[in-house]
Design an enzyme around this catalytic site. Sequence first.
Site, short mmCIF file in Angstrom:
data_model
loop_
_atom_site.label_atom_id
_atom_site.label_comp_id
_atom_site.label_asym_id
_atom_site.label_seq_id
_atom_site.Cartn_x
_atom_site.Cartn_y
_atom_site.Cartn_z
N ARG A 10 0.86 -1.18 0.00
CA ARG A 10 0.00 0.00 0.00
C ARG A 10 0.89 1.23 0.00
NH1 ARG A 10 -1.29 0.11 6.33
NH2 ARG A 10 -0.58 -1.96 6.85
N ASN A 11 2.05 1.06 -0.61
CA ASN A 11 3.04 2.14 -0.60
C ASN A 11 3.67 2.28 -1.99
OD1 ASN A 11 4.72 4.13 0.38
ND2 ASN A 11 5.62 2.86 1.99
#
Length: 365
Positions: A176-177
């Site tokens: 999620r980065n």
Amino acid sequence: MSRFSKSSLDGMAAIEVSSDLRNDIENIADGVFSPLEGFAGQDDFDSIVQKGRLKSGIAWTVPIVLDVDEQTATMARKAGEVALVVSGEKFASLKVEEVYGFDRLKCAKAVYGTGDLKHPGVHKMTNMKDKLLGGKILVSKRIAGSPLRKYRNTPQETRAEIERRGWKTVVGFQTRNVPHVAHEMLQKAALNIYDGLFVNPLIGKKKQGDFKDEVILAAYETLIDNYYPKNRAMFVTLHTEMRYAGPKEAIHHAIMRKNFGCTHFIVGRDHAGVGDYYHPFAAHEIFADYPELEIQPVFFPAFYYCKKCLTFANERNCPHGPEAREELSGTKMRKMVSSGEMPAEHLMRPEIAKVIISFKEPFVP
Ligand SMILES: [Zn+2]
């Protein structure tokens, strides 16, 4: 969150749902959430909460439900079948097979391992409406027109592509980065072992200060184009929200990647955790309770650049302390965005830094 709409569509009773839930409804229809075919009935729901399994014994750890108020529940039961709508547009229908109540705090404690209302998942669950609707769903219209749709593939499509590429082993990577070089090196270490890498960022509701979905997408496109051999990496987005359920969500994440065709799945330290609610290795240990999953968890330690080893290393192969490590902190990333100052090239690829800086506001406000 949902509400009953008195104005009916094509004479059918309608329930308005959130766009997050719409994504999960599509996930059910597409087989991302296989074997689910709809919203859980009471027996399945109780079993998921208490045992982390469906009533049949099949592994399933996170309840996917439609909560409604008392009045909507009564009308839905009477109607038998309801339209599911977002912003007044019908996209699916639900055959209402069951209507039941649940103990919100008890369920939250079982799924999240805490009753602390400050935990985002507990907060959300304890604010749910009184009744849950169980039943099969049928999706009639997909979310269209979004640039975020470009990499949203169904498990059927990804499995066919894996087959076409001849990969026998495929390792899934949850993120999620935006990718730092440390993430890239971890993925490439995995590529030394497995035939293919399945990069699968989670697209959906995120915390304030996280990178926006479109930034993560653009950054990964750039990474894969410039730094990965052709046909070794596959990039597909997963459209669901983070639940921060730690170990239970690690199982949920693994099941979804199995459905996409992965044979292995990298589970990080404190995977899907938030704050310090979970022991850093709880998300590893829980896999011992699910030996039958047809996907192998891979416990890679996080990578960092070590100034003494002069390479990317991790706790398994580097004896040096934190003072020898170089990592890109959130503070450094924010500074990069606010001042346009490029991070060191060995920590973030310049092509990726440029892409991030090109967004006016890359963070979730
Ligand atoms: Zn070292």
